[in-house]
Design a protein around this motif. Structure first.
Motif, mmCIF file in Angstrom:
data_model
loop_
_atom_site.group_PDB
_atom_site.id
_atom_site.type_symbol
_atom_site.label_atom_id
_atom_site.label_comp_id
_atom_site.label_asym_id
_atom_site.label_seq_id
_atom_site.Cartn_x
_atom_site.Cartn_y
_atom_site.Cartn_z
ATOM 1 N N LEU A 265 35.510 -42.712 10.880
ATOM 2 C CA LEU A 265 36.198 -41.777 9.986
ATOM 3 C C LEU A 265 36.103 -40.349 10.510
ATOM 4 N N LEU A 266 34.907 -39.906 10.861
ATOM 5 C CA LEU A 266 34.733 -38.519 11.265
ATOM 6 C C LEU A 266 35.358 -38.241 12.630
ATOM 7 N N THR A 267 35.340 -39.235 13.537
ATOM 8 C CA THR A 267 35.973 -39.057 14.841
ATOM 9 C C THR A 267 37.475 -38.915 14.688
ATOM 10 N N ARG A 268 38.091 -39.805 13.896
ATOM 11 C CA ARG A 268 39.533 -39.744 13.702
ATOM 12 C C ARG A 268 39.939 -38.475 12.973
ATOM 13 N N ALA A 269 39.135 -38.054 11.997
ATOM 14 C CA ALA A 269 39.444 -36.824 11.268
ATOM 15 C C ALA A 269 39.337 -35.606 12.187
ATOM 16 N N GLY A 273 42.107 -32.642 13.528
ATOM 17 C CA GLY A 273 41.800 -31.258 13.212
ATOM 18 C C GLY A 273 41.371 -31.025 11.779
ATOM 19 N N LEU A 274 40.910 -32.083 11.105
ATOM 20 C CA LEU A 274 40.537 -31.981 9.694
ATOM 21 C C LEU A 274 39.084 -31.602 9.489
ATOM 22 N N VAL A 275 38.212 -31.946 10.446
ATOM 23 C CA VAL A 275 36.785 -31.619 10.370
ATOM 24 C C VAL A 275 36.309 -31.217 11.755
ATOM 25 N N PRO A 276 35.179 -30.505 11.839
ATOM 26 C CA PRO A 276 34.585 -30.244 13.152
ATOM 27 C C PRO A 276 34.100 -31.552 13.795
ATOM 28 N N ALA A 277 34.101 -31.559 15.122
ATOM 29 C CA ALA A 277 33.620 -32.742 15.841
ATOM 30 C C ALA A 277 32.124 -32.938 15.588
ATOM 31 N N VAL A 278 31.712 -34.214 15.502
ATOM 32 C CA VAL A 278 30.323 -34.569 15.222
ATOM 33 C C VAL A 278 29.781 -35.433 16.355
#
Length: 286
Positions: A265-269, A273-278
């Motif tokens: 989820l966080l990678t695709r987001a 450009g929806l969240v900072p990279a984690v």
């Protein structure tokens, strides 16, 4: 890393799944666990609290979508949260087309722009709404279905017990974003996360949280009064359906597939450009 005092400050929502999970710890039924000083707040508020450097909360329930902004200060606790299957948010309309493309340029109400529901909606729309939706209107989740019904917005993104109650507003489900996510990825849906300050004894907090979950499962009747006290006049059957949907094996332990779901989820987001990279390594306890 230590627990600094004989109490911890915690914030979680008054929703049935959270009160069910933390009932035992809140009521002193978890051996050796410190007292909890509880703030009850909807998840859009706890998301903001977690990213506010001046807050003094030790443990919070937030949306997985908010994790990228707080991982420097808070660690993900691998239990107590909400992941699952068949429990995703819905996109509702007041009749009309059943084609997702009909949302092009339309006004859509959402409960938060830092929620898993919102990330799923934007990822879904990127695939299925050519040209994208129009204005995003953030409003309290209990106001969304009336707004769709009354034509104040063209569609609404709903969560929680709205999965069970939207027909009473005369609304139509345009999309089940949980079903879309599961079909697209084969993974469960990451919804709510438990986080704790990295300066604390994270292993102990994990142990106490797991013990509270296990106590709730073994003695479900003991939490009923507490759950209903905070359930905002919810029907008891709806409250139980809420618990059954959101408290599951992933609540006891995030597990490998749970971590894979969060990472996906966080990678695709981040790619949208929806969240900072984690860095996925930061999702693991140190």
């Amino acid at each position: 890393m230590t627990v600094a005092s004989d109490s911890l400050k915690i914030a979680f929502s008054p929703c049935p799944n959270d009160t069910f999970v933390f009932h035992a710890w809140v009521h002193g039924l978890v051996p050796d666990a410190p007292k909890l000083e509880v703030t009850y707040a909807d998840i859009d508020i706890t998301n903001r609290l977690a990213s506010d450097g001046s807050n003094k909360l030790d443990v919070l329930k937030i949306s997985y979508a908010a994790l990228p902004w707080v991982l420097d200060d808070y660690a993900l606790i691998p239990c107590g949260g909400a992941l699952g299957r068949g429990c995703g948010p819905l996109v509702l309309t007041n009749g009309g087309s059943s084609n997702p493309a009909s949302l092009k340029g339309r006004r859509v109400a959402v409960p938060s722009d830092r929620s898993t529901a919102y990330l799923l909606f934007r990822l879904w729309a990127a695939q299925l709404v050519p040209g994208g939706v129009g204005e995003i209107v953030v409003m309290p989740f209990h106001e969304i279905m009336p707004a769709v019904r009354d034509g104040l917005v063209d569609a609404g993104l709903v969560i929680h017990e709205a999965r069970f109650t939207y027909p009473s507003y005369g609304l139509t489900m345009l999309a089940d974003l949980g079903s879309w996510w599961e079909s697209d990825t084969g993974l469960p849906i990451p919804l709510g996360a438990i986080i704790a300050r990295r300066s604390l004894d994270l292993a102990a907090i994990t142990r106490w949280t797991q013990a509270s979950v296990e106590h709730a499962w073994k003695h479900p009747q003991l939490s009923q009064a507490y759950v209903m006290q905070h359930a905002q006049e919810m029907d008891p059957q709806v409250a139980q359906a809420h618990i059954d949907l959101y408290v599951n094996d992933f609540t006891g332990s995030l597990s490998g597939s749970g971590y894979a779901a969060v990472t996906s989820l966080l990678t695709r987001a981040a790619e949208e450009g929806l969240v900072p990279a984690v860095d996925p390594a930061k999702l693991l306890l140190p």
